[in-house]
Design a protein around this motif. Structure first.
Motif, mmCIF file in Angstrom:
data_model
loop_
_atom_site.group_PDB
_atom_site.id
_atom_site.type_symbol
_atom_site.label_atom_id
_atom_site.label_comp_id
_atom_site.label_asym_id
_atom_site.label_seq_id
_atom_site.Cartn_x
_atom_site.Cartn_y
_atom_site.Cartn_z
ATOM 1 N N GLY A 141 -3.436 9.419 5.292
ATOM 2 C CA GLY A 141 -2.009 9.361 5.630
ATOM 3 C C GLY A 141 -1.469 10.520 6.450
ATOM 4 O O GLY A 141 -0.252 10.674 6.572
ATOM 5 N N LYS A 142 -2.347 11.310 7.058
ATOM 6 C CA LYS A 142 -1.882 12.473 7.824
ATOM 7 C C LYS A 142 -1.095 12.048 9.074
ATOM 8 O O LYS A 142 -0.033 12.589 9.361
ATOM 9 N N THR A 143 -1.659 11.067 9.807
ATOM 10 C CA THR A 143 -0.950 10.608 11.004
ATOM 11 C C THR A 143 0.367 9.944 10.618
ATOM 12 O O THR A 143 1.393 10.136 11.274
ATOM 13 N N THR A 144 0.345 9.193 9.530
ATOM 14 C CA THR A 144 1.579 8.565 9.042
ATOM 15 C C THR A 144 2.626 9.643 8.771
ATOM 16 O O THR A 144 3.800 9.487 9.122
ATOM 17 N N SER A 159 -10.258 11.095 5.932
ATOM 18 C CA SER A 159 -9.855 10.077 6.886
ATOM 19 C C SER A 159 -9.089 8.957 6.184
ATOM 20 O O SER A 159 -9.486 8.503 5.106
ATOM 21 N N GLY A 160 -7.978 8.564 6.758
ATOM 22 C CA GLY A 160 -7.208 7.442 6.211
ATOM 23 C C GLY A 160 -6.256 7.808 5.086
ATOM 24 O O GLY A 160 -5.632 6.929 4.489
ATOM 25 N N GLN A 220 0.839 -1.210 0.000
ATOM 26 C CA GLN A 220 0.000 0.000 0.000
ATOM 27 C C GLN A 220 0.870 1.253 0.000
ATOM 28 O O GLN A 220 1.614 1.508 0.959
HETATM 29 N N1 LIG Z 1 1.495 0.592 10.930
HETATM 30 C C1 LIG Z 1 0.749 0.452 9.842
HETATM 31 N N2 LIG Z 1 0.809 -0.669 9.103
HETATM 32 C C2 LIG Z 1 0.090 -0.803 7.973
HETATM 33 N N3 LIG Z 1 -0.754 0.138 7.493
HETATM 34 C C3 LIG Z 1 -0.860 1.268 8.191
HETATM 35 C C4 LIG Z 1 -0.128 1.500 9.390
HETATM 36 N N4 LIG Z 1 -0.431 2.734 9.869
HETATM 37 C C5 LIG Z 1 -1.325 3.255 8.999
HETATM 38 N N5 LIG Z 1 -1.588 2.390 7.995
HETATM 39 C C6 LIG Z 1 -2.482 2.630 6.856
HETATM 40 O O1 LIG Z 1 -2.061 3.835 6.233
HETATM 41 C C7 LIG Z 1 -3.185 4.585 5.793
HETATM 42 C C8 LIG Z 1 -3.102 5.985 6.361
HETATM 43 O O2 LIG Z 1 -3.362 5.947 7.762
HETATM 44 P P1 LIG Z 1 -3.264 7.249 8.672
HETATM 45 O O3 LIG Z 1 -3.633 6.860 10.060
HETATM 46 O O4 LIG Z 1 -1.961 7.902 8.454
HETATM 47 O O5 LIG Z 1 -4.418 8.162 8.037
HETATM 48 P P2 LIG Z 1 -5.048 9.540 8.566
HETATM 49 O O6 LIG Z 1 -5.136 10.456 7.392
HETATM 50 O O7 LIG Z 1 -4.280 10.039 9.729
HETATM 51 O O8 LIG Z 1 -6.505 9.077 9.023
HETATM 52 P P3 LIG Z 1 -7.534 9.717 10.104
HETATM 53 O O9 LIG Z 1 -7.869 11.092 9.621
HETATM 54 O O10 LIG Z 1 -8.720 8.793 10.040
HETATM 55 O O11 LIG Z 1 -6.837 9.700 11.434
HETATM 56 C C9 LIG Z 1 -4.428 3.794 6.209
HETATM 57 O O12 LIG Z 1 -4.860 3.043 5.099
HETATM 58 C C10 LIG Z 1 -3.920 2.881 7.298
HETATM 59 O O13 LIG Z 1 -4.655 1.685 7.343
#
Ligand SMILES: Nc1ncnc2c1ncn2[C@@H]1O[C@H](COP(=O)(O)OP(=O)(O)OP(=O)(O)O)[C@@H](O)[C@H]1O
Length: 273
Positions: free
Chosen positions: A48-51, A45-46, A23
């Motif tokens: 990748g912001k937290t990533t 949502s989802g 992914q």
């Molecule tokens: N440790 C991990 N291993 C595998 N996939 C991950 C991991 N951490 C996040 N992901 C995937 O990476 C993608 C981005 O996740 P992330 O939490 O960064 O999104 P986000 O924008 O912060 O979401 P939200 O606004 O809902 O908090 C998602 O599809 C998630 O399932």
């Protein structure tokens, strides 16, 4: 000054990518962020912001491209120059407010023992009282986490994040669970700390109005490339990079994607054929 003579930015990314297995989460990220900027991040949502914050924190590693801090590759692990606050912070329930913040320094300075002694312990305690006073918790030093309101818990989390005097503060929806009135107070607090401590802040929010009111720069993360046969083949990137501030109004294209509560929704998808 020419490009080559420029001072290194506080943070600089070039063609950064992050993938988990097959992914691709983030792609084509290139930016410079200077000291003192307040970058607010919005996106579906989802996406990748937290990533992205974890890459800056050093708990996740980039997959391709480069990410530099002061011109050098960002260290692979969290350091005292980067503090973080999550929406829900995990505090030690058996420790008082003061104990929790002192522990942050003990763990940082003595990772194996998790304890400091004598003068070092007194310094850590004084430092913790100073940080707690800055965030308005001087009157709650002996309280326990379950005795705190949501706003007070986030003040505690901010005090912990500031304990090691970071230059960069990473905020992951820190006010998302708070009532509107308390949120306003927290906006005032974070703006004051940002100015007084000359922090560089990255803050995720789902509220574009909050992003406009607090930040100096707004990034919208969005996935613009889609392959229906391979949904994981493309990641999100920065689709808007805008100067913002309390005086500025969001562009119409962004306003259209806000719901009645000011939350952000994804774009209509552009499909690759
Ligand atoms: N440790 C991990 N291993 C595998 N996939 C991950 C991991 N951490 C996040 N992901 C995937 O990476 C993608 C981005 O996740 P992330 O939490 O960064 O999104 P986000 O924008 O912060 O979401 P939200 O606004 O809902 O908090 C998602 O599809 C998630 O399932």
């Amino acid at each position: 000054m020419s490009q080559t003579e420029r001072q290194p930015a506080l943070l600089e990314a070039q063609h950064l990518e992050k993938r988990y297995g097959d992914q691709l989460v983030l792609e084509r990220l290139s930016f410079r962020v200077e000291r003192g900027e307040f970058v607010t991040l919005v996106g579906a949502s989802g996406c990748g912001k937290t990533t992205f914050l974890k890459l800056l924190l050093g708990t996740e590693r980039i997959s391709r491209g480069s990410l530099r801090l002061d011109g050098r590759p960002l260290p692979d692990e969290p350091g005292p120059d980067r503090g973080v606050v999550f929406q829900k912070y995990s505090v030690f329930p058996h420790l008082s407010v003061l104990g929790n913040v002192t522990m942050a320094e003990e763990l940082a300075r003595s990772p194996l023992l998790g304890k400091l002694y004598g003068a070092a312990r007194r310094r850590a305690r004084d430092n913790a009282v100073a940080r707690l006073t800055e965030v308005g918790l001087a009157g709650a030093l002996e309280k326990y986490p379950h005795e705190l309101s949501g706003g007070m818990q986030q003040r505690l989390a901010i005090a912990q994040a500031l304990m090691m005097k970071p230059r960069i503060l990473l905020l992951d929806e820190p006010f998302g669970a708070l009532d509107p009135g308390i949120r306003q107070d927290m906006h005032g607090l974070i703006t004051r700390l940002w100015r007084e401590q000359q922090l560089t802040i990255f803050m995720i929010t789902h509220d574009v109005k909050e992003a406009f009111a607090l930040g100096t720069r707004l990034w919208v993360f969005d996935k613009v490339r889609h392959d229906p046969q391979a949904p994981n083949a493309y990641g999100a990137t920065i689709t808007y990079d805008l100067p913002v501030g309390a005086q500025q109004r969001p562009p119409e294209a962004l306003v259209e994607r806000l719901d009645a509560t000011g939350r952000f929704h994804p774009t209509s998808q552009e499909t690759l054929t």
